[in-house]
Design an enzyme around this catalytic site. Structure first.
Site, short mmCIF file in Angstrom:
data_model
loop_
_atom_site.label_atom_id
_atom_site.label_comp_id
_atom_site.label_asym_id
_atom_site.label_seq_id
_atom_site.Cartn_x
_atom_site.Cartn_y
_atom_site.Cartn_z
CG PHE A 45 26.45 58.86 42.54
CD1 PHE A 45 26.99 58.29 41.40
CD2 PHE A 45 25.27 58.35 43.05
CE1 PHE A 45 26.35 57.24 40.77
CE2 PHE A 45 24.62 57.30 42.42
CZ PHE A 45 25.16 56.74 41.29
CG ASP A 46 33.53 62.68 44.07
OD1 ASP A 46 33.30 63.54 44.93
OD2 ASP A 46 34.55 62.68 43.38
#
Length: 125
Positions: A45-46
């Site tokens: 996930f960013d």
């Protein structure tokens, strides 16, 4: 005993899944990618938002000895002031945060070289 319903149902489910993902803000590059996701063992996930929001920030300027960090930032910001590249915004924000005075009318003959950077003339140099 025609498998037509089976053949027709596969693309419809892929399209429905892609549409549902898009409605939730997730873009998937086609049904093949969607199907490949079934075999994933990890997801990244960013958290910083760089990929998801496109909000880039300048983290560090690597300079050579004898060169001022503000001088390098000023030159980069002046050239990027004529650019439409998303990273230009991050450089301009960093220059603004340092309160650098940018005379953008002193920049001309700016040329963006895709994949390489930008060149131009600043104050005749």
């Amino acid at each position: 005993a025609c498998p037509c319903s089976l053949v027709l149902s596969t693309p419809v489910t892929s399209v429905a899944a892609l549409a549902a993902a898009a409605h939730r803000g997730v873009l998937v590059h086609g049904g093949r990618v969607l199907e490949a996701m079934a075999s994933l063992s990890a997801v990244v996930f960013d958290k910083t938002g760089t990929l998801t929001t496109g909000d880039f920030t300048l983290e560090k300027i690597q300079i050579m000895p004898g060169v001022s960090q503000n001088h390098v930032l000023k030159i980069a910001a002046l050239l990027e002031s004529k650019s439409q590249h998303p990273l230009a915004i991050a450089i301009l924000k960093a220059a603004k945060a340092q309160r650098l005075r940018l005379r953008t009318n002193s920049v001309y003959e700016v040329e963006v070289i895709p994949g390489m950077g930008v060149t131009g003339i600043i104050e005749g140099r």
